[in-house]
Design a protein around this motif. Structure first.
Motif, PDB file in Angstrom:
ATOM      1  N   GLY A  64       0.831  -1.216   0.000  1.00 11.86           N
ATOM      2  CA  GLY A  64       0.000   0.000   0.000  1.00 11.86           C
ATOM      3  C   GLY A  64       0.858   1.256   0.000  1.00 11.86           C
ATOM      4  O   GLY A  64       2.078   1.195  -0.134  1.00 11.86           O
ATOM      5  N   ASN A  65       0.212   2.420   0.166  1.00 13.23           N
ATOM      6  CA  ASN A  65       0.923   3.691   0.096  1.00 13.23           C
ATOM      7  C   ASN A  65       1.817   3.913   1.307  1.00 13.23           C
ATOM      8  O   ASN A  65       1.446   3.570   2.433  1.00 13.23           O
ATOM      9  CB  ASN A  65      -0.079   4.854   0.053  1.00 13.23           C
ATOM     10  N   ARG A  66       2.979   4.528   1.070  1.00 12.44           N
ATOM     11  CA  ARG A  66       3.837   4.978   2.170  1.00 12.44           C
ATOM     12  C   ARG A  66       4.014   6.477   2.016  1.00 12.44           C
ATOM     13  O   ARG A  66       4.233   6.973   0.907  1.00 12.44           O
ATOM     14  CB  ARG A  66       5.208   4.300   2.105  1.00 12.44           C
ATOM     15  N   ASP A  67       3.926   7.196   3.118  1.00 12.27           N
ATOM     16  CA  ASP A  67       4.118   8.642   3.119  1.00 12.27           C
ATOM     17  C   ASP A  67       5.438   8.986   3.787  1.00 12.27           C
ATOM     18  O   ASP A  67       5.734   8.483   4.873  1.00 12.27           O
ATOM     19  CB  ASP A  67       2.984   9.330   3.895  1.00 12.27           C
ATOM     20  N   LEU A  68       6.215   9.863   3.133  1.00 11.26           N
ATOM     21  CA  LEU A  68       7.500  10.290   3.702  1.00 11.26           C
ATOM     22  C   LEU A  68       7.489  11.801   3.800  1.00 11.26           C
ATOM     23  O   LEU A  68       7.107  12.481   2.833  1.00 11.26           O
ATOM     24  CB  LEU A  68       8.653   9.895   2.772  1.00 11.26           C
ATOM     25  N   LEU A  69       7.930  12.336   4.924  1.00 10.43           N
ATOM     26  CA  LEU A  69       8.051  13.791   5.053  1.00 10.43           C
ATOM     27  C   LEU A  69       9.379  14.208   4.425  1.00 10.43           C
ATOM     28  O   LEU A  69      10.438  13.764   4.875  1.00 10.43           O
ATOM     29  CB  LEU A  69       8.005  14.189   6.531  1.00 10.43           C
ATOM     30  N   LEU A  70       9.301  15.019   3.384  1.00  9.85           N
ATOM     31  CA  LEU A  70      10.535  15.504   2.748  1.00  9.85           C
ATOM     32  C   LEU A  70      10.789  16.924   3.203  1.00  9.85           C
ATOM     33  O   LEU A  70       9.917  17.793   3.097  1.00  9.85           O
ATOM     34  CB  LEU A  70      10.408  15.471   1.219  1.00  9.85           C
ATOM     35  N   MET A  71      12.007  17.140   3.706  1.00 12.42           N
ATOM     36  CA  MET A  71      12.389  18.467   4.183  1.00 12.42           C
ATOM     37  C   MET A  71      13.549  18.983   3.352  1.00 12.42           C
ATOM     38  O   MET A  71      14.156  18.245   2.563  1.00 12.42           O
ATOM     39  CB  MET A  71      12.779  18.385   5.669  1.00 12.42           C
ATOM     40  N   SER A  72      13.865  20.257   3.565  1.00 15.12           N
ATOM     41  CA  SER A  72      14.927  20.885   2.784  1.00 15.12           C
ATOM     42  C   SER A  72      16.256  20.157   2.988  1.00 15.12           C
ATOM     43  O   SER A  72      16.683  19.926   4.123  1.00 15.12           O
ATOM     44  CB  SER A  72      15.055  22.344   3.234  1.00 15.12           C
ATOM     45  N   GLY A  73      16.889  19.781   1.882  1.00 15.96           N
ATOM     46  CA  GLY A  73      18.174  19.085   1.962  1.00 15.96           C
ATOM     47  C   GLY A  73      18.053  17.575   1.855  1.00 15.96           C
ATOM     48  O   GLY A  73      19.068  16.877   1.765  1.00 15.96           O
ATOM     49  N   ASP A  74      16.818  17.058   1.847  1.00 21.65           N
ATOM     50  CA  ASP A  74      16.636  15.599   1.781  1.00 21.65           C
ATOM     51  C   ASP A  74      16.894  15.074   0.364  1.00 21.65           C
ATOM     52  O   ASP A  74      16.574  15.747  -0.626  1.00 21.65           O
ATOM     53  CB  ASP A  74      15.205  15.203   2.165  1.00 21.65           C
ATOM     54  N   ALA A  75      17.440  13.881   0.298  1.00 23.12           N
ATOM     55  CA  ALA A  75      17.572  13.182  -0.980  1.00 23.12           C
ATOM     56  C   ALA A  75      16.706  11.920  -0.911  1.00 23.12           C
ATOM     57  O   ALA A  75      16.500  11.344   0.169  1.00 23.12           O
ATOM     58  CB  ALA A  75      19.027  12.802  -1.234  1.00 23.12           C
ATOM     59  N   LEU A  76      16.186  11.545  -2.049  1.00 19.66           N
ATOM     60  CA  LEU A  76      15.330  10.361  -2.141  1.00 19.66           C
ATOM     61  C   LEU A  76      15.705   9.636  -3.424  1.00 19.66           C
ATOM     62  O   LEU A  76      15.933  10.270  -4.444  1.00 19.66           O
ATOM     63  CB  LEU A  76      13.873  10.817  -2.203  1.00 19.66           C
ATOM     64  N   VAL A  77      15.770   8.316  -3.336  1.00 19.49           N
ATOM     65  CA  VAL A  77      16.081   7.520  -4.524  1.00 19.49           C
ATOM     66  C   VAL A  77      14.972   6.496  -4.698  1.00 19.49           C
ATOM     67  O   VAL A  77      14.558   5.866  -3.722  1.00 19.49           O
ATOM     68  CB  VAL A  77      17.428   6.771  -4.329  1.00 19.49           C
ATOM     69  N   PHE A  78      14.445   6.382  -5.911  1.00 17.64           N
ATOM     70  CA  PHE A  78      13.580   5.223  -6.161  1.00 17.64           C
ATOM     71  C   PHE A  78      14.067   4.512  -7.414  1.00 17.64           C
ATOM     72  O   PHE A  78      14.159   5.071  -8.486  1.00 17.64           O
ATOM     73  CB  PHE A  78      12.085   5.532  -6.170  1.00 17.64           C
ATOM     74  N   GLY A  79      14.458   3.264  -7.186  1.00 20.28           N
ATOM     75  CA  GLY A  79      15.033   2.473  -8.262  1.00 20.28           C
ATOM     76  C   GLY A  79      14.640   1.020  -8.108  1.00 20.28           C
ATOM     77  O   GLY A  79      13.791   0.666  -7.280  1.00 20.28           O
TER      78      GLY A  79
END
Ligand code: AKG
Length: 217
Positions: free
Chosen positions: A164-179
């Motif tokens: 199901g869905n996952r929620d992530l809080l993204l803040m200034s300076g965060d990096a995220l990878v989806f691969g």
């Protein structure tokens, strides 16, 4: 976030997705914002300028600058020039940044896969409150990971996982990878939270997201 001095740990919410909180120092964020602003200014008033793309469902809330390849809508396609205007190239520093981020992400989840050759990038500007609907990044032929950077106001990033869905809080300076298994996962952002951006990024309001991608297989 009310207590933003609290430590936030790297997370691997679903296979192939790695969240690296606070990856970019403030000075790096400021330099990226200044560079993106300069790039946007260099094409202002041309067909490859920053714009709010129009989709079947309506006009997007985010302003988008295409680098390397231009993401055209109706129908979706990737172009190297628009009406004779070349798409601005991806800045050279993006590749080194993608490599640093993937190296850190692979330590947490090797399923993110190889570092993308950054052939295209999108710089999205979200005015306060603006978000982006759920979608799949499907225009690139390459299955290598998407690298995403957040600067300015906080937002909630939603991604569909096997459970199901996952929620992530993204803040200034965060990096995220989806691969890897998450490369074609549906995802979107709920809306930049007004007033939550830190001082010193060069952004007065809103949020910038930079995504780096490989186009060709
Ligand atoms: O703004 C974000 O964090 C996500 C952007 C996004 O989903 C996209 O550019 O495809």
């Amino acid at each position: 976030m009310l207590f933003d001095a609290l430590p936030r740990d790297p997370a691997n919410p679903i296979p192939g997705v790695v969240h690296l909180p606070g990856f970019l120092a403030l000075g790096e964020q400021e330099a990226l914002v200044a560079q993106a602003r300069e790039l946007a200014r260099s094409v202002q008033g041309t067909p490859v300028a920053m714009r709010r793309p129009v989709l079947k469902a309506g006009q997007m809330q985010a302003w988008m600058l295409s680098l390397g390849w231009y993401w055209a809508t109706q129908p979706y396609r990737m172009l190297t020039e628009v009406d004779g205007y070349p798409v601005p190239p991806v800045p050279e520093n993006y590749q080194a940044l993608a490599e640093r981020i993937l190296a850190a992400a692979r330590e947490i989840d090797p399923r993110v896969g190889p570092t993308p050759a950054v052939e295209t990038a999108l710089v999205n500007f979200y005015p306060p409150g603006a978000g982006m609907g759920m979608h799949v990044d499907a225009e690139e032929e390459s299955a290598n990971a998407v690298v995403s950077l957040s600067i300015g106001e906080e937002t909630v990033f939603r991604i569909e996982g096997p459970q199901g869905n996952r929620d992530l809080l993204l803040m200034s300076g965060d990096a995220l990878v989806f691969g890897g298994p998450a490369r074609r996962a549906r995802h979107g952002v709920l809306g930049a939270k007004p007033g939550t951006g830190p001082e010193g990024t060069g952004l007065k309001e809103g949020r910038i997201n930079i995504t780096m991608r490989q186009m060709r297989r």
